[in-house]
Design an enzyme around this catalytic site. Structure first.
Site, PDB file in Angstrom:
ATOM      1  N   CYS A 233      -3.259   1.433   8.233  1.00 37.25           N
ATOM      2  CA  CYS A 233      -2.195   0.912   7.386  1.00 37.25           C
ATOM      3  C   CYS A 233      -2.111  -0.607   7.408  1.00 37.25           C
ATOM      4  O   CYS A 233      -2.039  -1.234   8.444  1.00 37.25           O
ATOM      5  CB  CYS A 233      -0.894   1.519   7.869  1.00 37.25           C
ATOM      6  SG  CYS A 233       0.483   0.933   6.972  1.00 37.25           S
TER       7      CYS A 233
ATOM      8  N   CYS B  60       5.450  -7.467   7.637  1.00 41.43           N
ATOM      9  CA  CYS B  60       6.429  -6.964   8.603  1.00 41.43           C
ATOM     10  C   CYS B  60       6.607  -8.026   9.681  1.00 41.43           C
ATOM     11  O   CYS B  60       5.673  -8.745   9.995  1.00 41.43           O
ATOM     12  CB  CYS B  60       5.894  -5.671   9.236  1.00 41.43           C
ATOM     13  SG  CYS B  60       7.037  -4.908  10.415  1.00 41.43           S
TER      14      CYS B  60
ATOM     15  N   CYS C  86       4.404  -5.436  16.291  1.00 47.48           N
ATOM     16  CA  CYS C  86       3.740  -4.439  17.151  1.00 47.48           C
ATOM     17  C   CYS C  86       2.255  -4.816  17.276  1.00 47.48           C
ATOM     18  O   CYS C  86       1.596  -5.084  16.271  1.00 47.48           O
ATOM     19  CB  CYS C  86       3.896  -3.032  16.580  1.00 47.48           C
ATOM     20  SG  CYS C  86       5.615  -2.508  16.437  1.00 47.48           S
TER      21      CYS C  86
ATOM     22  N   CYS D   6       3.184   8.310   1.285  1.00 44.56           N
ATOM     23  CA  CYS D   6       3.597   7.389   2.340  1.00 44.56           C
ATOM     24  C   CYS D   6       3.826   6.035   1.678  1.00 44.56           C
ATOM     25  O   CYS D   6       2.932   5.502   1.026  1.00 44.56           O
ATOM     26  CB  CYS D   6       2.486   7.299   3.382  1.00 44.56           C
ATOM     27  SG  CYS D   6       2.804   6.075   4.654  1.00 44.56           S
TER      28      CYS D   6
ATOM     29  N   SER E  56      10.600   6.193   9.332  1.00 48.44           N
ATOM     30  CA  SER E  56      10.100   5.842  10.661  1.00 48.44           C
ATOM     31  C   SER E  56      10.536   4.434  11.041  1.00 48.44           C
ATOM     32  O   SER E  56      10.458   3.501  10.242  1.00 48.44           O
ATOM     33  CB  SER E  56       8.569   5.924  10.632  1.00 48.44           C
ATOM     34  OG  SER E  56       8.044   5.566  11.890  1.00 48.44           O
TER      35      SER E  56
ATOM     36  N   ASN F  35      -5.402   3.916  15.422  1.00 49.95           N
ATOM     37  CA  ASN F  35      -6.429   3.492  14.462  1.00 49.95           C
ATOM     38  C   ASN F  35      -6.894   2.128  14.920  1.00 49.95           C
ATOM     39  O   ASN F  35      -6.074   1.228  15.115  1.00 49.95           O
ATOM     40  CB  ASN F  35      -5.812   3.327  13.063  1.00 49.95           C
ATOM     41  CG  ASN F  35      -5.627   4.655  12.380  1.00 49.95           C
ATOM     42  OD1 ASN F  35      -6.499   5.522  12.415  1.00 49.95           O
ATOM     43  ND2 ASN F  35      -4.469   4.837  11.777  1.00 49.95           N
TER      44      ASN F  35
ATOM     45  N   GLY G 124       5.886  -2.276   6.699  1.00 49.08           N
ATOM     46  CA  GLY G 124       7.269  -2.736   6.816  1.00 49.08           C
ATOM     47  C   GLY G 124       8.114  -1.893   7.751  1.00 49.08           C
ATOM     48  O   GLY G 124       7.724  -0.798   8.154  1.00 49.08           O
ATOM     49  N   GLU G 125       9.278  -2.431   8.085  1.00 46.18           N
ATOM     50  CA  GLU G 125      10.220  -1.737   8.959  1.00 46.18           C
ATOM     51  C   GLU G 125      11.457  -1.398   8.117  1.00 46.18           C
ATOM     52  O   GLU G 125      12.242  -2.284   7.757  1.00 46.18           O
ATOM     53  CB  GLU G 125      10.577  -2.648  10.144  1.00 46.18           C
ATOM     54  CG  GLU G 125      11.784  -2.232  10.949  1.00 46.18           C
ATOM     55  CD  GLU G 125      11.760  -0.781  11.429  1.00 46.18           C
ATOM     56  OE1 GLU G 125      10.734  -0.315  11.948  1.00 46.18           O
ATOM     57  OE2 GLU G 125      12.790  -0.098  11.259  1.00 46.18           O
TER      58      GLU G 125
ATOM     59  N   GLU H  45       0.825  -1.218   0.000  1.00 43.16           N
ATOM     60  CA  GLU H  45       0.000   0.000   0.000  1.00 43.16           C
ATOM     61  C   GLU H  45       0.854   1.260   0.000  1.00 43.16           C
ATOM     62  O   GLU H  45       1.948   1.271   0.548  1.00 43.16           O
ATOM     63  CB  GLU H  45      -0.852   0.036   1.285  1.00 43.16           C
ATOM     64  CG  GLU H  45      -1.856  -1.071   1.365  1.00 43.16           C
ATOM     65  CD  GLU H  45      -2.593  -1.098   2.705  1.00 43.16           C
ATOM     66  OE1 GLU H  45      -2.698  -0.051   3.364  1.00 43.16           O
ATOM     67  OE2 GLU H  45      -3.049  -2.190   3.068  1.00 43.16           O
TER      68      GLU H  45
ATOM     69  N   LEU I 145       7.931   5.387  19.600  1.00 45.80           N
ATOM     70  CA  LEU I 145       8.232   5.102  21.007  1.00 45.80           C
ATOM     71  C   LEU I 145       7.022   4.462  21.692  1.00 45.80           C
ATOM     72  O   LEU I 145       7.110   3.371  22.240  1.00 45.80           O
ATOM     73  CB  LEU I 145       8.662   6.406  21.695  1.00 45.80           C
ATOM     74  CG  LEU I 145       9.299   6.276  23.062  1.00 45.80           C
ATOM     75  CD1 LEU I 145      10.503   5.357  23.057  1.00 45.80           C
ATOM     76  CD2 LEU I 145       9.700   7.667  23.587  1.00 45.80           C
ATOM     77  N   HIS I 146       5.904   5.160  21.677  1.00 44.00           N
ATOM     78  CA  HIS I 146       4.606   4.623  22.120  1.00 44.00           C
ATOM     79  C   HIS I 146       4.480   4.225  23.586  1.00 44.00           C
ATOM     80  O   HIS I 146       3.402   3.782  24.012  1.00 44.00           O
ATOM     81  CB  HIS I 146       4.181   3.418  21.256  1.00 44.00           C
ATOM     82  CG  HIS I 146       4.128   3.683  19.779  1.00 44.00           C
ATOM     83  ND1 HIS I 146       3.808   4.900  19.229  1.00 44.00           N
ATOM     84  CD2 HIS I 146       4.355   2.859  18.718  1.00 44.00           C
ATOM     85  CE1 HIS I 146       3.847   4.816  17.906  1.00 44.00           C
ATOM     86  NE2 HIS I 146       4.182   3.603  17.575  1.00 44.00           N
TER      87      HIS I 146
ATOM     88  N   CYS J 168      -0.679  -3.009  15.244  1.00 48.75           N
ATOM     89  CA  CYS J 168      -0.457  -2.714  13.822  1.00 48.75           C
ATOM     90  C   CYS J 168      -0.971  -3.826  12.913  1.00 48.75           C
ATOM     91  O   CYS J 168      -0.688  -5.003  13.125  1.00 48.75           O
ATOM     92  CB  CYS J 168       1.039  -2.499  13.593  1.00 48.75           C
ATOM     93  SG  CYS J 168       1.445  -2.129  11.884  1.00 48.75           S
TER      94      CYS J 168
END
Ligand code: SAH
Length: 350
Positions: free
Chosen positions: A338, A111, A115, A104, A190, A295, A158-159, A91, A214-215, A118
């Protein structure tokens, strides 16, 4: 699939590649800019027919196809589902801002970071994207919208630091004059916090903006939502960030997703401020926090808090001298969080 991935070649590599066909240097320039415009080799009728045929048989064209496209009726945001040449999907999101168009982009199919909130990570990582496939998202979006993309955020699926070499090459490619020519300062990357790679990135001479997800402000809370914290805990991560700032003098932006009842209390805001200040005040680095309300993804069960909770959170940070921005949500009507569009589409493995 076989052959040279011609869209992943830097100008000097393309030059060397074409030299094997006895082609002069200027040919590389011509082809590089046509590829960046989204043209296929077969469309480059300024090249001789025999060269076109040779390149066509020796190279693979990893350009992307628009599989699905959702256009926001609210603000013109376009969410793309792109089909890659092996049938996998990723995407990208095209957003219009006053300062220009932002895309984006994704850097992996899936991934493996895990997380908990996500959607992109639910099915794990299928594969890395090639540089050409990251670049291809921009080329396809420009072609489809007829507008120039001037800013890139690597915040899709993805990372990026888990696909380090390909991402590095993509950044070099996108920055090339004669290609897309997007300045490093217009690119944000990111990461969920691969501390060793943040230290590596500090030496790449790529003046992009680093965003760090960070979260949470303590290890227990962070490990509960981000498994990467078991490998690189908050101290390892923030020490790498301090190192990155000292080496590059580039301001780091921290992302903090507010999840109702998990990390969004006033106490959380205070402990986040003191945590960040304890690392960055002593080196005189400005601190910037980007707040996002989570989200909701049906598989995760995490809930969004109300608007007041985010405003209160931001005020506490501001009072402590930390710049806080609330992420403006574009395309809310098309923005399945996402990774969700891809999850709802058949993959070649099913
Ligand atoms: N792998 C990179 C880029 C991923 S997405 C990273 O982890 O930073 C970009 C941002 O969106 C990250 O901060 C990520 O944590 C956040 N994010 C992912 N899922 C989300 C969700 N459901 N709600 C809000 N933010 C989310």
């Amino acid at each position: 699939m076989k052959g040279t991935d011609i869209r992943s070649l830097l100008p000097q590599e393309l030059e060397a590649f074409l030299a094997e066909y006895g082609e002069p240097k200027y040919r590389a320039k011509q082809i590089f800019s046509r590829l960046a415009a989204g043209d296929a080799i077969s469309e480059m009728t300024n090249l001789s027919k025999s060269l076109r045929e040779k390149l066509d048989s020796d190279c693979e064209d990893r350009s992307l196809k628009v599989e699905k496209k959702l256009v926001s009726a609210l603000d013109g945001t376009v969410k793309y589902l792109f089909r890659l040449c092996d049938g996998e999907c990723i995407e990208s999101v095209f957003m219009k801002y006053k300062h220009g168009n932002t895309l984006c982009i994704s850097c992996q199919v899936g991934c493996r970071m895990g997380c908990r909130f996500c959607a992109s990570t639910i099915g794990g990582r299928i594969r890395n994207l090639e540089p050409s496939e990251m670049l291809g998202q921009i080329i396809a979006a420009q072609k489809d919208t007829g507008e120039r993309v001037s800013n890139i955020v690597m915040m899709g699926i993805g990372e990026p630091l888990d696909n380090y070499e390909n991402v590095k090459k993509f950044l070099q490619l996108v920055n090339c004059e004669g290609g897309l020519n997007i300045g490093y300062r217009h690119i944000s990357l990111s990461t969920c916090g691969l501390a060793d790679k943040i230290r590596l990135l500090a030496h790449e001479q790529l003046p992009i903006t680093l965003s760090v997800s960070l979260h949470a402000s303590n290890n227990e809370a962070r490990s509960a939502i981000m498994p990467i914290n078991n490998k690189y805990d908050i101290d390892a991560l923030l020490s790498a960030c301090v190192y990155y700032y000292s080496e590059t003098k580039r301001r780091i932006s921290f992302e903090y997703t507010l999840i109702s009842g998990k990390n969004d209390s006033e106490n959380d805001a205070r402990s986040l401020s003191s945590l960040l200040k304890s690392y960055f005040d002593k080196i005189g680095a400005p601190i910037h926090v980007n707040l996002i309300r989570v989200n909701e993804v049906k598989e995760t069960g995490f809930k969004r808090g109300d608007k007041e909770s985010i405003t209160r959170f931001a005020q506490i940070l501001e009072k402590a001298g930390i710049t806080a921005t609330l992420r403006r949500r574009l395309g809310t009507d098309v923005n399945a969080a996402c990774g969700q569009l891809r999850r709802n589409t058949a993959s070649p493995r099913e």
